[in-house]
Design a protein around this motif. Structure first.
Motif, PDB file in Angstrom:
ATOM      1  N   UNK A  30       3.230   5.942  -7.095  1.00 45.12           N
ATOM      2  CA  UNK A  30       2.211   6.211  -8.112  1.00 45.12           C
ATOM      3  C   UNK A  30       1.216   7.291  -7.691  1.00 45.12           C
ATOM      4  N   UNK A  31       1.277   7.723  -6.423  1.00 41.18           N
ATOM      5  CA  UNK A  31       0.334   8.729  -5.955  1.00 41.18           C
ATOM      6  C   UNK A  31      -1.078   8.195  -5.798  1.00 41.18           C
ATOM      7  N   UNK A  32      -1.212   6.884  -5.639  1.00 40.11           N
ATOM      8  CA  UNK A  32      -2.511   6.245  -5.441  1.00 40.11           C
ATOM      9  C   UNK A  32      -2.518   5.651  -4.046  1.00 40.11           C
ATOM     10  N   UNK A  33      -3.485   6.048  -3.236  1.00 40.46           N
ATOM     11  CA  UNK A  33      -3.564   5.618  -1.840  1.00 40.46           C
ATOM     12  C   UNK A  33      -4.587   4.479  -1.733  1.00 40.46           C
ATOM     13  N   UNK A  34      -4.129   3.218  -1.671  1.00 38.79           N
ATOM     14  CA  UNK A  34      -5.079   2.109  -1.624  1.00 38.79           C
ATOM     15  C   UNK A  34      -5.448   1.722  -0.197  1.00 38.79           C
ATOM     16  N   UNK A  35      -6.529   0.952  -0.056  1.00 38.58           N
ATOM     17  CA  UNK A  35      -6.870   0.352   1.217  1.00 38.58           C
ATOM     18  C   UNK A  35      -6.029  -0.885   1.462  1.00 38.58           C
ATOM     19  N   UNK A  36      -6.370  -1.615   2.524  1.00 42.34           N
ATOM     20  CA  UNK A  36      -5.566  -2.771   2.917  1.00 42.34           C
ATOM     21  C   UNK A  36      -5.572  -3.862   1.859  1.00 42.34           C
ATOM     22  N   UNK A  37      -6.739  -4.147   1.288  1.00 41.35           N
ATOM     23  CA  UNK A  37      -6.797  -5.218   0.286  1.00 41.35           C
ATOM     24  C   UNK A  37      -6.018  -4.821  -0.967  1.00 41.35           C
ATOM     25  N   UNK A  81     -10.050   3.116  -1.811  1.00 41.95           N
ATOM     26  CA  UNK A  81      -8.926   3.992  -1.503  1.00 41.95           C
ATOM     27  C   UNK A  81      -8.618   3.916  -0.012  1.00 41.95           C
ATOM     28  N   UNK A  82      -7.468   4.455   0.374  1.00 45.27           N
ATOM     29  CA  UNK A  82      -6.990   4.296   1.736  1.00 45.27           C
ATOM     30  C   UNK A  82      -7.306   5.425   2.692  1.00 45.27           C
ATOM     31  N   UNK A  83      -8.194   6.338   2.302  1.00 46.58           N
ATOM     32  CA  UNK A  83      -8.491   7.483   3.170  1.00 46.58           C
ATOM     33  C   UNK A  83      -8.959   7.070   4.566  1.00 46.58           C
ATOM     34  N   UNK A  84      -9.716   5.971   4.648  1.00 50.69           N
ATOM     35  CA  UNK A  84     -10.220   5.521   5.947  1.00 50.69           C
ATOM     36  C   UNK A  84      -9.172   4.749   6.740  1.00 50.69           C
ATOM     37  N   UNK A  85      -7.991   4.547   6.147  1.00 46.53           N
ATOM     38  CA  UNK A  85      -6.943   3.753   6.797  1.00 46.53           C
ATOM     39  C   UNK A  85      -5.792   4.608   7.332  1.00 46.53           C
ATOM     40  N   UNK A  86      -5.971   5.928   7.367  1.00 48.31           N
ATOM     41  CA  UNK A  86      -4.861   6.778   7.817  1.00 48.31           C
ATOM     42  C   UNK A  86      -4.543   6.575   9.298  1.00 48.31           C
ATOM     43  N   UNK A  87      -5.515   6.071  10.089  1.00 49.45           N
ATOM     44  CA  UNK A  87      -5.255   5.796  11.506  1.00 49.45           C
ATOM     45  C   UNK A  87      -4.627   4.426  11.724  1.00 49.45           C
ATOM     46  N   UNK A  88      -4.584   3.603  10.688  1.00 47.35           N
ATOM     47  CA  UNK A  88      -4.082   2.233  10.848  1.00 47.35           C
ATOM     48  C   UNK A  88      -2.971   1.930   9.846  1.00 47.35           C
ATOM     49  N   UNK A  89      -3.332   1.595   8.645  1.00 44.44           N
ATOM     50  CA  UNK A  89      -2.385   1.170   7.612  1.00 44.44           C
ATOM     51  C   UNK A  89      -1.258   2.171   7.385  1.00 44.44           C
ATOM     52  N   UNK A  90      -1.569   3.460   7.472  1.00 44.65           N
ATOM     53  CA  UNK A  90      -0.586   4.510   7.182  1.00 44.65           C
ATOM     54  C   UNK A  90      -0.093   5.216   8.442  1.00 44.65           C
ATOM     55  N   UNK A  91      -0.409   4.655   9.596  1.00 42.06           N
ATOM     56  CA  UNK A  91       0.017   5.231  10.871  1.00 42.06           C
ATOM     57  C   UNK A  91       1.160   4.399  11.432  1.00 42.06           C
ATOM     58  N   UNK A  92       2.352   4.980  11.485  1.00 40.38           N
ATOM     59  CA  UNK A  92       3.537   4.222  11.892  1.00 40.38           C
ATOM     60  C   UNK A  92       3.398   3.616  13.283  1.00 40.38           C
ATOM     61  N   UNK A 108       0.830  -1.207   0.000  1.00 38.70           N
ATOM     62  CA  UNK A 108       0.000   0.000   0.000  1.00 38.70           C
ATOM     63  C   UNK A 108       0.865   1.258   0.000  1.00 38.70           C
ATOM     64  N   UNK A 109       1.878   1.273   0.842  1.00 41.49           N
ATOM     65  CA  UNK A 109       2.723   2.461   0.941  1.00 41.49           C
ATOM     66  C   UNK A 109       3.578   2.654  -0.308  1.00 41.49           C
ATOM     67  N   UNK A 110       4.002   1.562  -0.918  1.00 35.98           N
ATOM     68  CA  UNK A 110       4.774   1.672  -2.157  1.00 35.98           C
ATOM     69  C   UNK A 110       3.925   2.277  -3.270  1.00 35.98           C
ATOM     70  N   UNK A 111       2.678   1.842  -3.379  1.00 34.08           N
ATOM     71  CA  UNK A 111       1.791   2.388  -4.407  1.00 34.08           C
ATOM     72  C   UNK A 111       1.539   3.868  -4.158  1.00 34.08           C
ATOM     73  N   UNK A 112       1.337   4.234  -2.902  1.00 33.92           N
ATOM     74  CA  UNK A 112       1.084   5.631  -2.562  1.00 33.92           C
ATOM     75  C   UNK A 112       2.270   6.517  -2.907  1.00 33.92           C
TER      76      UNK A 112
END
Length: 310
Positions: free
Chosen positions: A247-254, A285-296, A240-244
């Motif tokens: 490529x500037x695309x923020x995906x969800x967990x799946x 998209x990963x907007x709902x995952x900023x507290x989890x997937x994208x939170x160190x 997910x973080x590599x794609x973001x």
């Protein structure tokens, strides 16, 4: 459809099907519309009625939106893994959200606990109907005539490879149906979570919602998939973080899991040669995952070390 030429420079082309552009933000818009349309057409549900469904997030949002349009009362059962923002959106759309606070006592599974609560609510809410996303074959039609047909139309032909994250298996089942009906030779890969029981997997802890399952859904037995890749939570975060960041695309967990699976294919040298087309379906998209997937901090506490993208 977006060409991922920075993350996957070749050989062959890798495309992302961005389902986050659907009205409520995920591929589940297609499923929700199909489930509701089928129930309304059959008379099992009437405008002004009541729907009760279990969801890890996206279907809940999609049904909350569609139920508003049909004048239907919607109750959604979620567990603690559901993203906070996703649950808030359901409530904002008028859904009544029911939270289970402990897993199923026999299996230790959250999905089983959610489905048990759904069964209980059906006895308490007069006239309530469960659309059952886990066994309702209307989901297949949604993704056969919608998702897969669009991919083929946008590419101009069927892709050589298709990678799809699995949970209820409605998306992959519909895609496989379309490919079989059209005689396509596409190699389809189910991207599952480590800890999921789908396609013979072994039950284990899963911390990321949106892919994998603790109970085998009815749709899975109707979905013939020979190629299954199981992805760890750490690899899903890495993808997910590599794609973001490339490529500037923020995906969800799946979506992160699907990217990770495609990356493993590239490293193994099995992903194809020049002129081939691989399609990754990114469910949201990963907007709902900023507290989890994208939170160190959350990742460090719940997943641990995340590998580097290679």
């Amino acid at each position: 459809m977006v060409l991922l030429e920075r993350l996957f420079p070749g050989p062959g082309r890798v495309w992302a099907k961005l389902e986050g552009f659907n009205p409520s933000g995920s591929a589940k818009d297609r499923t929700a519309a199909a489930l509701l349309d089928s129930a309304l057409a059959s008379g099992a549900l009437e405008p002004g009625g009541c729907v009760v469904e279990s969801s890890s997030g996206n279907l809940g949002v999609a049904l909350a939106r569609d139920c508003v349009l049909h004048g239907i009362d919607f109750h959604c059962v979620v567990d603690p893994r559901a993203n906070r923002q996703t649950v808030a959106v359901m409530a904002a759309l008028g859904a009544t959200v029911h939270r289970v606070t402990s897993p199923d006592p026999e299996t230790g599974d959250w999905l089983a606990a959610r489905r048990s609560r759904v069964a209980d609510l059906l006895t308490r809410l007069p006239g309530a109907v469960n659309l059952d996303q886990y066994s309702n074959q209307a989901a297949f039609e949604a993704h056969s005539s919608g998702t897969m047909r669009e991919i083929v139309g946008q590419l101009g032909r069927a892709p050589d490879r298709l990678l799809v994250a699995v949970s209820t298996t409605g998306t992959i089942g519909g895609c496989v149906r379309h490919l079989r009906e059209t005689g396509a030779a596409t190699r389809v890969t189910a991207v599952d979570a480590v800890g999921s029981v789908l396609f013979g997997g072994r039950r284990g802890e899963r911390v990321l919602p949106g892919f994998g399952a603790g109970v085998v859904p009815g749709l899975a037995s109707l979905t013939p998939v020979a190629d299954v890749v199981r992805v760890t939570a750490g690899d899903a975060v890495c993808g997910a973080r590599a794609l973001a960041r490339r490529e500037g695309i923020l995906p969800g967990a799946s979506g992160g899991a699907v990217v990770a699976a495609a990356g493993a294919d590239r490293r193994s040298g099995t992903s194809g040669t020049g002129g081939t087309d691989t399609v990754l379906i990114l469910h949201d998209f990963g907007n709902a995952y900023t507290d989890t997937l994208y939170n160190d901090q959350w990742v460090a506490e719940n997943i641990g070390e995340v590998p580097e993208w290679r």
